[in-house]
Scaffold this active site. Sequence first.
Site, short mmCIF file in Angstrom:
data_model
loop_
_atom_site.label_atom_id
_atom_site.label_comp_id
_atom_site.label_asym_id
_atom_site.label_seq_id
_atom_site.Cartn_x
_atom_site.Cartn_y
_atom_site.Cartn_z
N ARG A 1 0.82 -1.22 0.00
CA ARG A 1 0.00 0.00 0.00
C ARG A 1 0.85 1.27 0.00
O ARG A 1 0.51 2.24 -0.68
CB ARG A 1 -0.96 -0.01 1.19
CG ARG A 1 -2.01 -1.11 1.07
CD ARG A 1 -3.07 -0.95 2.13
NE ARG A 1 -4.08 -2.01 2.04
CZ ARG A 1 -5.17 -2.06 2.78
NH1 ARG A 1 -5.40 -1.11 3.69
NH2 ARG A 1 -6.02 -3.05 2.66
N ASP B 1 -15.85 8.89 8.22
CA ASP B 1 -14.71 7.99 8.07
C ASP B 1 -13.45 8.83 8.16
O ASP B 1 -13.49 10.06 7.98
CB ASP B 1 -14.77 7.24 6.72
CG ASP B 1 -13.98 5.94 6.76
OD1 ASP B 1 -14.60 4.87 6.94
OD2 ASP B 1 -12.74 5.99 6.64
#
Length: 284
Positions: free
Chosen positions: A42, A143
């Site tokens: 990532r 979020d």
Amino acid sequence: MSNEREQDFIFTDADFRRVVNIIYARAGIRLNESKQSMVYSRLARRLRALNLEKFSDYLNFLEAEPKHEEWQQFTNALTTNLTFFFREKHHFEMLSDQLHKLHGPVRIWCSASSTGEEPYSLAMTAVEAYGRLRPEVEIIASDLDTHVLSKAKNGIYSMDKLDKVSPERCKTFFLKGKGENIGQARVRKELREMIEFKQINLLAHSWPLTPYFDAIFCRNVMIYFDQATQRVMLEKMGRLLKPNGLLYVGHSENLHHMSEWFHSCGKTVYRLTDKAIHEWGLSK
């Protein structure tokens, strides 16, 4: 891990430990040793974007620039966003029962909205419970990851994401794409208008939220935090609930360590205790 493996970038065990410490301090997320490959894959995208060769250079850059926008990219990259429509369907059945008992405006907070499947499932449940496309229901969906919030706000999904949604709900709540949008579907405008999307870090000292909520969904979030962090976060959430409000948590989570403030009223669903209601100045 590290230099011995074939990789595009130098990533040592010391680099991994730094990442673990940094993301914990920044977002409260705990990463164990099994996440090394995930961290590499990532964050390697960020090294490519910045034309860096070593993870140590990337981490040095972040620590030297505490307010740089790259911090958001770093956090987004390490946030897990596994979700689908009507995940843990018993919660939506219980929410429907709860909504049938409520009168007047209803407020729900989805505290880890990811790409939007959960808040839109909440909206669909509300529409079905009240039998109209524009019920008096306000949903706050938050979020930490700005990328998934943007996707959620658009409300566009590939058709395979609707596999777990019944044909009746697909027909009622989604518009199928045509032409260049074939293979995709968009959530109806009425549902999108029920939801306000916000970026919120659950570790922040304060949250940009107005009390009080009839329901708070905090599912599969606590597994990333240690117990001390959970206690602080859950108490803050409890203080945002209405006295008869419900807190919904994930299938592998429980609030046994918070029994002073919450008691179970269903499968991974909790109410405030009388002590919490009294000491927090709430009234039934």
